[in-house]
Design a protein around this motif. Structure first.
Motif, PDB file in Angstrom:
ATOM      1  N   UNK A 207       0.813  -1.227   0.000  1.00 44.23           N
ATOM      2  CA  UNK A 207       0.000   0.000   0.000  1.00 44.23           C
ATOM      3  C   UNK A 207       0.841   1.269   0.000  1.00 44.23           C
ATOM      4  N   UNK A 208       0.173   2.351  -0.390  1.00 45.72           N
ATOM      5  CA  UNK A 208       0.840   3.644  -0.589  1.00 45.72           C
ATOM      6  C   UNK A 208      -0.028   4.764  -0.028  1.00 45.72           C
ATOM      7  N   UNK A 209       0.595   5.808   0.463  1.00 45.68           N
ATOM      8  CA  UNK A 209      -0.129   6.964   0.979  1.00 45.68           C
ATOM      9  C   UNK A 209      -0.709   7.788  -0.162  1.00 45.68           C
TER      10      UNK A 209
ATOM     11  N   UNK B 288      -2.418  -5.197  11.941  1.00 46.17           N
ATOM     12  CA  UNK B 288      -1.650  -3.990  12.257  1.00 46.17           C
ATOM     13  C   UNK B 288      -2.578  -2.790  12.399  1.00 46.17           C
ATOM     14  N   UNK B 289      -3.541  -2.693  11.490  1.00 45.04           N
ATOM     15  CA  UNK B 289      -4.465  -1.549  11.491  1.00 45.04           C
ATOM     16  C   UNK B 289      -5.363  -1.561  12.716  1.00 45.04           C
TER      17      UNK B 289
ATOM     18  N   UNK C   2       5.930   5.065   4.969  1.00 48.20           N
ATOM     19  CA  UNK C   2       5.649   3.707   5.435  1.00 48.20           C
ATOM     20  C   UNK C   2       4.299   3.661   6.128  1.00 48.20           C
ATOM     21  N   UNK C   3       3.629   2.503   6.045  1.00 46.41           N
ATOM     22  CA  UNK C   3       2.272   2.391   6.601  1.00 46.41           C
ATOM     23  C   UNK C   3       2.251   2.589   8.109  1.00 46.41           C
ATOM     24  N   UNK C   4       3.166   1.979   8.809  1.00 47.58           N
ATOM     25  CA  UNK C   4       3.167   2.122  10.286  1.00 47.58           C
ATOM     26  C   UNK C   4       3.435   3.576  10.678  1.00 47.58           C
ATOM     27  N   UNK C   5       4.309   4.236   9.934  1.00 51.23           N
ATOM     28  CA  UNK C   5       4.562   5.662  10.183  1.00 51.23           C
ATOM     29  C   UNK C   5       3.289   6.471   9.983  1.00 51.23           C
TER      30      UNK C   5
END
Length: 244
Positions: free
Chosen positions: A158-160, A197-198, A237-240
């Motif tokens: 995934x991407x922002x 994670x989400x 990054x997704x977690x960021x």
């Protein structure tokens, strides 16, 4: 340079307009709220007068068998008006691996949109992005109840949305690619793990069950939604992003 952005008030389009304006371009957001209807063609020619580039970020209101007709009509209207007004570059946003998922009507519709652009009269660019961070909550909701979320284990990258907007803006300001630019986030996750994670970041105690028959992505074969080696890797990054 005047750049017309259809869908310019949406999630990606509004950010694209801001980036282009900051770079010194005359970026004009176009949508039904500004008097431009791509489905009927109303207001389109006037809105494209003087534009060198048109960016089409509009999307079908449904993901079902009605979506091909939406893209057929809107692309026909767009290319006809853009040719009349002397536009020199057309840009659309599509999906990484879109041509490898024939069992999904929406993906077939996006392939149709790409094919219409490629066969059309204008120099073009196609930006293909992986799934947006901002849509992960919706993906989770499709197969969720009060206690459980069922998700397949397909890998996603995934991407922002902000990184997608930057990529679209960069392509719009450059020479036509006459091809495709793939963009993706920096990390690959199995979708079920992405759900865990989400939910953890949201403080949601529901249990994620791996179910490779659950939801729309169950129809996606293997790792076709992962970017190839030629992809531009976005920085966020997704977690960021979740931590914000």
């Amino acid at each position: 340079m005047k750049i017309a952005v259809l869908g310019g008030t949406g999630l990606i389009g509004s950010q694209v307009v801001k980036i282009l304006q900051t770079a010194g371009h005359e970026a004009v957001p176009l949508s039904p709220s500004t008097g431009v209807d791509l489905l009927t063609g109303q207001g389109l020619s006037d809105a494209l007068k003087g534009a060198e580039v048109v960016v089409n970020l509009t999307n079908s209101p449904t993901f079902d068998d009605a979506s091909p007709a939406f893209f057929q009509t809107t692309m026909d209207n767009l290319l006809a008006a853009a040719q009349r007004e002397g536009v020199r570059h057309a840009v659309i946003l599509s999906i990484v691996g879109v041509d490898l998922v024939p069992d999904l009507a929406y993906y077939r519709a996006k392939v149709l949109q790409e094919d219409i652009l490629k066969a059309g009269p204008l120099p073009y660019s196609i930006v293909r992005a992986t799934q947006f961070f901002e849509f992960i909550d919706a993906v989770i909701s499709w197969t969720a109840d009060e206690s459980t979320v069922r998700l397949p284990s397909n890998p996603l990258q995934p991407i922002a949305a902000a990184d997608v907007a930057q990529a679209v803006a960069d392509v719009s300001m450059g020479a036509p690619l006459q091809g495709v630019r793939n963009i993706a986030g920096p990390d690959v996750f199995p979708l079920d793990e992405l759900g865990r994670i989400t939910l953890a970041a949201r403080g949601d105690a529901r249990n994620v069950v791996t179910d490779d028959t659950a939801g729309m992505f169950a129809a996606v074969p293997g790792d076709v939604l992962i970017a190839n080696n030629d992809a531009v890797i976005a920085p966020t990054a997704y977690r960021e992003w979740l931590g914000r």
